[in-house]
Design a protein around this motif. Sequence first.
Motif, PDB file in Angstrom:
ATOM      1  N   GLN A 127       1.057  -0.779  -0.107  1.00 32.95           N
ATOM      2  CA  GLN A 127      -0.080  -0.866   0.412  1.00 32.95           C
ATOM      3  C   GLN A 127       0.516   1.486   0.149  1.00 32.95           C
ATOM      4  OE1 GLN A 127      -3.150   1.132   0.458  1.00 32.95           O
ATOM      5  NE2 GLN A 127      -4.180  -0.948   0.005  1.00 32.95           N
ATOM      6  N   LEU A 128       2.228   1.436   0.766  1.00 35.87           N
ATOM      7  CA  LEU A 128       2.570   2.429   0.743  1.00 35.87           C
ATOM      8  C   LEU A 128       3.332   2.498  -0.084  1.00 35.87           C
ATOM      9  CD1 LEU A 128       3.907   2.102   4.144  1.00 35.87           C
ATOM     10  CD2 LEU A 128       2.462   3.985   4.018  1.00 35.87           C
ATOM     11  N   GLN A 131       1.102   4.301  -3.097  1.00 39.34           N
ATOM     12  CA  GLN A 131       1.018   5.668  -3.258  1.00 39.34           C
ATOM     13  C   GLN A 131       2.698   5.607  -3.147  1.00 39.34           C
ATOM     14  OE1 GLN A 131      -2.154   6.552  -2.629  1.00 39.34           O
ATOM     15  NE2 GLN A 131      -2.123   4.601  -1.973  1.00 39.34           N
ATOM     16  N   GLY A 132       3.350   5.773  -2.924  1.00 43.85           N
ATOM     17  CA  GLY A 132       4.308   6.937  -3.486  1.00 43.85           C
ATOM     18  C   GLY A 132       4.918   7.322  -2.059  1.00 43.85           C
ATOM     19  N   ALA A 133       4.592   6.233  -0.746  1.00 49.56           N
ATOM     20  CA  ALA A 133       4.897   7.137  -0.024  1.00 49.56           C
ATOM     21  C   ALA A 133       6.547   6.253   0.720  1.00 49.56           C
ATOM     22  CB  ALA A 133       4.279   6.282   1.275  1.00 49.56           C
ATOM     23  N   THR A 135       9.496   6.602  -1.348  1.00 49.79           N
ATOM     24  CA  THR A 135      10.455   7.197  -1.863  1.00 49.79           C
ATOM     25  C   THR A 135      10.556   8.934  -1.553  1.00 49.79           C
ATOM     26  OG1 THR A 135       9.407   6.466  -3.659  1.00 49.79           O
ATOM     27  CG2 THR A 135      11.465   7.028  -4.766  1.00 49.79           C
ATOM     28  N   LEU A 136      11.188   9.002  -1.512  1.00 54.25           N
ATOM     29  CA  LEU A 136      11.793  10.724  -0.848  1.00 54.25           C
ATOM     30  C   LEU A 136      11.301  11.832  -1.689  1.00 54.25           C
ATOM     31  CD1 LEU A 136      14.459  10.463   1.138  1.00 54.25           C
ATOM     32  CD2 LEU A 136      11.847  10.674   2.436  1.00 54.25           C
ATOM     33  N   PRO A 137      10.564  13.030  -2.127  1.00 52.00           N
ATOM     34  CA  PRO A 137      10.165  13.177  -2.498  1.00 52.00           C
ATOM     35  C   PRO A 137      11.335  14.134  -3.755  1.00 52.00           C
ATOM     36  CG  PRO A 137       9.340  14.563  -0.571  1.00 52.00           C
ATOM     37  CD  PRO A 137       9.671  12.913  -0.286  1.00 52.00           C
ATOM     38  N   PHE A 167      15.128   2.319  -1.342  1.00 48.49           N
ATOM     39  CA  PHE A 167      16.434   2.852   0.429  1.00 48.49           C
ATOM     40  C   PHE A 167      15.343   2.649   1.016  1.00 48.49           C
ATOM     41  CE2 PHE A 167      16.089   7.136   1.370  1.00 48.49           C
ATOM     42  CZ  PHE A 167      15.899   7.502   0.258  1.00 48.49           C
ATOM     43  N   ILE A 168      13.882   3.439   1.344  1.00 47.25           N
ATOM     44  CA  ILE A 168      13.327   2.821   2.359  1.00 47.25           C
ATOM     45  C   ILE A 168      13.150   1.414   2.609  1.00 47.25           C
ATOM     46  CG2 ILE A 168      11.117   3.473   3.216  1.00 47.25           C
ATOM     47  CD1 ILE A 168      11.168   6.720   2.716  1.00 47.25           C
ATOM     48  N   LEU A 171      16.362   0.380   4.537  1.00 46.39           N
ATOM     49  CA  LEU A 171      16.146   1.090   5.782  1.00 46.39           C
ATOM     50  C   LEU A 171      15.294   0.233   6.418  1.00 46.39           C
ATOM     51  CD1 LEU A 171      17.746   3.632   4.960  1.00 46.39           C
ATOM     52  CD2 LEU A 171      15.553   5.065   6.324  1.00 46.39           C
ATOM     53  N   TRP A 172      14.236  -0.085   6.195  1.00 48.08           N
ATOM     54  CA  TRP A 172      12.822  -0.718   6.852  1.00 48.08           C
ATOM     55  C   TRP A 172      13.058  -2.505   7.118  1.00 48.08           C
ATOM     56  CZ3 TRP A 172       7.196   0.329   6.320  1.00 48.08           C
ATOM     57  CH2 TRP A 172       7.056   1.873   6.937  1.00 48.08           C
TER      58      TRP A 172
END
Lengths: 285, 312
Positions: A127-128, A131-133, A135-137, A167-168, A171-172
């Motif tokens: 879901q994230l 939604q594009g959540a 990737t950093l803007p 890359f999130i 991290l996750w």
Amino acid sequence: MKIRYRLREALIGLSFIWIWIVGFLVFTCYPLIRTLLFSFSQVKITADGVKTTFIGWENYRNALFLNVEFGDTLATYFVETLVIVPIIVVFALIVSLLLNVKIRGKGIFRTIYFLPVIITSGPVIKQLMDQGATTLPGIQTIIEMSKLHESMPELLADLIVFLLTSFITILWFSGVQMLIFLAGLQKLDSSMYEAASIDGASRWESFWKLTLPALNPMIIVNMVYTVIMQSVFSLNPVITQIQSAMYDAKYGMGYSAAMAWIYFLVMLVLLSVLVLVTRQRETNR
Amino acid sequence: MKGIDRRTIDKTKRVLWGFTGEGIVYKLAVYFLLSLIGFVYLYPLFYMITYSFMNTEDLINPLITYIPSGFYMDNFAKAAEVMDFLNTLWQNVLASFVPAVVQTVSAAVIGYGFARFRIPGKSVLFALVLATFIIPPQITMIPQFLMFKDLGLIGSIFSYIIPAAFGQGIKSGLFILIFYQFFRSIPKSLEEAAQIDGAGAYKIFAVICVPMAVPAFIISFLFSMVWYWNETLLAALYLGDKLTTLPLELQNFAVTYQKVFPADPNAQTGRSLNEAINMAGTFLNIIPLLIVYFFTQRWFVESIERSGITGE
């Protein structure tokens, strides 16, 4: 007398572990053999049960040579995992070094960094991501502006885009590894560092010559852990394909079993490559 | 004069950098890096939370990127209805709490057996315990599924409980390893004293070792619960249509949404699925885990030190 005592001890011990032995035989060993047999057979599920006909290597041939998609996905999985696992491990190491500095409030940071381990499930990440959540803007713009695909070979450009956009995810997926490194760092003897600094070693030198070799076992553990986590994560495209082949009437369970075995072997190769490379570094010292 | 100058310079240098790099500048740099990384860690969650409160106008309005114009709760109401939240939550709790308890208890018993007794072939068996961690579930789940189907256990929580009870649940090998390491770290002399007093092996285990292993129990239980909670592959297969979990409902969110709120050509806008409702669903999905984490985070982040799993 001594033999009787030994026997008694072994029997009591067995009374603790027999549940595992039975469980292993019934829920792991037998299924493993059964999927291996399935992978060489045409499997049909009928009303009277499972019917299998032996067809040799056919399922494997189909999976590897006829199904272009599976081969491609497998190759991508192999390359991406080979790249992302060392990155996750190095990132976890850097974060654990930062957290090992004596500062106030590091507990809060540790809590934040570990949080994703708790909430990471396939659907939530999907879901994230949709939604594009994740990737950093701005990253997408950077990728478009830099025209990576024009100036670099396809594979390398794909890899860089993959790293920048995921890359999130890196991290996750590093929470547990970070804690393993932290536990290792806290066991290091500070007198060793004092001795080294008296001998004129800089912090930089003592990191490479003292800390890193001492952490080597944890590096291997983390490599293995990361490969397994990445490989069994439900969003892994290889897994999705194995899954969908299972329900597919055209391919069936035998085919899906062959895919699962191929996947398992690729994973083992990947594990041994990473472990051997890490070991190699250790013996070179 | 010059000497004093140098001394002050040295002192300032020491405060700023420290002897072993523990000075102010160094610490500030570490804080900066930690905060930066922390921000990137939490960014998806910020994104999710802010989006989940946006109404349709906010989503379209280019001026609103992060902060919604108000707390628009309707998204949550819709998402909860789509996922049948309370009902699913209860089933999810059941399908993670019970297997976690069973898995922890069996891992403790098995781990103790491996840690304390000389059994012929033990090292081979223990290597196999660790190997079960490496085997991907995809490879064993088809025959397991067929087995449970024959037993009529598909769609019941027993298809989760039974493998867990036999030390073959989700990542069981890891939990057995935790208990193995933990029980080995307990000094044997205590048990020997009890043995001299005439206590049998089972009594020693139950009365002396189990109470000492409380941290290992808590850690195993929490991790088991979280992993069972988030499991979707096995859940979709074993729990069938009868039981459902929040992650499974989130997986089918879009499809269920269409069923609960069918597209109506005459209806006003705002009825169809949008990002905000998706994010509200995701948020609802992880709230229970966030609450658990809020109260138990110490056990999670100290798990590896406390369980001594990295070995000596």
